[in-house]
Design a protein around this motif. Structure first.
Motif, PDB file in Angstrom:
ATOM      1  N   GLY A  66       1.080  -1.089   0.290  1.00  0.00           N
ATOM      2  CA  GLY A  66      -0.138  -0.210   0.288  1.00  0.00           C
ATOM      3  C   GLY A  66       1.044   1.540   0.058  1.00  0.00           C
ATOM      4  N   ARG A  67       2.114   0.923  -0.162  1.00  0.00           N
ATOM      5  CA  ARG A  67       3.182   1.799   0.470  1.00  0.00           C
ATOM      6  C   ARG A  67       3.846   2.248  -1.211  1.00  0.00           C
ATOM      7  N   TYR A  68       4.199   3.117  -2.176  1.00  0.00           N
ATOM      8  CA  TYR A  68       4.912   2.685  -3.151  1.00  0.00           C
ATOM      9  C   TYR A  68       5.908   4.107  -3.111  1.00  0.00           C
ATOM     10  N   GLN A  73       9.923   8.352 -16.049  1.00  0.00           N
ATOM     11  CA  GLN A  73      10.566   9.381 -16.468  1.00  0.00           C
ATOM     12  C   GLN A  73      10.015   9.230 -17.880  1.00  0.00           C
ATOM     13  N   ASN A  74       9.944  10.458 -18.167  1.00  0.00           N
ATOM     14  CA  ASN A  74       9.379  11.400 -19.445  1.00  0.00           C
ATOM     15  C   ASN A  74      10.611  12.378 -19.954  1.00  0.00           C
ATOM     16  N   LYS A  80      10.608  11.161  -8.714  1.00  0.00           N
ATOM     17  CA  LYS A  80      10.033  10.641  -7.670  1.00  0.00           C
ATOM     18  C   LYS A  80       8.794  10.630  -7.498  1.00  0.00           C
ATOM     19  N   PHE A  81       7.367  10.472  -7.144  1.00  0.00           N
ATOM     20  CA  PHE A  81       6.675  10.390  -6.200  1.00  0.00           C
ATOM     21  C   PHE A  81       6.051   9.157  -5.095  1.00  0.00           C
ATOM     22  N   GLU A  82       5.711  10.309  -4.089  1.00  0.00           N
ATOM     23  CA  GLU A  82       5.230   8.961  -3.451  1.00  0.00           C
ATOM     24  C   GLU A  82       3.969   9.032  -3.208  1.00  0.00           C
ATOM     25  N   GLY A  83       3.892   7.154  -3.605  1.00  0.00           N
ATOM     26  CA  GLY A  83       2.505   7.266  -4.175  1.00  0.00           C
ATOM     27  C   GLY A  83       1.558   5.428  -2.684  1.00  0.00           C
ATOM     28  N   ALA A  91      -2.178   6.374  -6.248  1.00  0.00           N
ATOM     29  CA  ALA A  91      -2.382   7.859  -6.153  1.00  0.00           C
ATOM     30  C   ALA A  91      -1.514   8.297  -5.543  1.00  0.00           C
ATOM     31  N   PHE A  92      -1.439   9.221  -6.363  1.00  0.00           N
ATOM     32  CA  PHE A  92       0.469  10.289  -5.986  1.00  0.00           C
ATOM     33  C   PHE A  92      -0.249  11.392  -6.444  1.00  0.00           C
ATOM     34  N   GLU A  93       0.717  12.323  -5.828  1.00  0.00           N
ATOM     35  CA  GLU A  93       0.321  14.069  -6.683  1.00  0.00           C
ATOM     36  C   GLU A  93       1.464  14.235  -7.193  1.00  0.00           C
ATOM     37  N   ARG A  94       1.570  15.143  -8.776  1.00  0.00           N
ATOM     38  CA  ARG A  94       2.162  15.819  -9.260  1.00  0.00           C
ATOM     39  C   ARG A  94       1.947  16.776  -9.802  1.00  0.00           C
TER      40      ARG A  94
END
Length: 132
Positions: A66-68, A73-74, A80-83, A91-94
């Motif tokens: 449950g934690r990612y 890479q674009n 990097k993001f916390e999901g 879900a993550f916020e960008r």
């Protein structure tokens, strides 16, 4: 004397019965509160690893339960993001925008380069990554 022995025996039987029911009640309550260990890891844990997109882009997922850590890479490079697990996705916020990674087919990514793929993840229409 015979009556008191019978009464004592009946009392012991009653106590054992009540204690047994009480233990079963506690076990049922514990099972309802915490699912078995195998059920605690969400399906999204199966998505761990690298997923490739067109032109050198990729999505990489690490962590689990449950934690990612989400790496995207674009063409501008990796970020990097916390999901976290949410409703069958990650879900993550960008850049202040909430995103959810979902399992899809290549056609559902909305990307012609991935249209024939079967096992993909999509962040949003036009942003997808596949393994096959």
């Amino acid at each position: 004397m015979k009556t008191s022995r019978c009464s004592l025996a009946a009392l012991l039987i009653a106590l054992v019965s009540v204690a047994g029911c009480s233990e079963r009640g506690n076990a049922s309550r514990k099972n309802a509160e915490s699912p078995p260990a195998a059920a605690s890891a969400p399906r999204t844990d199966e998505w761990l690893g690298k997923w490739t997109g067109p032109e050198g882009t990729f999505l990489e997922l690490a962590g689990g339960h449950g934690r990612y850590e989400v790496t995207v890479q674009n063409l501008d490079g990796p970020r990097k993001f916390e999901g976290r697990y949410v409703d069958g996705g990650i879900a993550f916020e960008r850049d202040g925008t909430p995103e959810i990674i979902r399992a899809t087919t290549g056609a559902e990514t909305g990307m012609k380069w991935l249209a024939d793929k079967k096992h993909c993840l999509t962040v949003r229409k036009g942003e997808g990554y596949c393994r096959d």
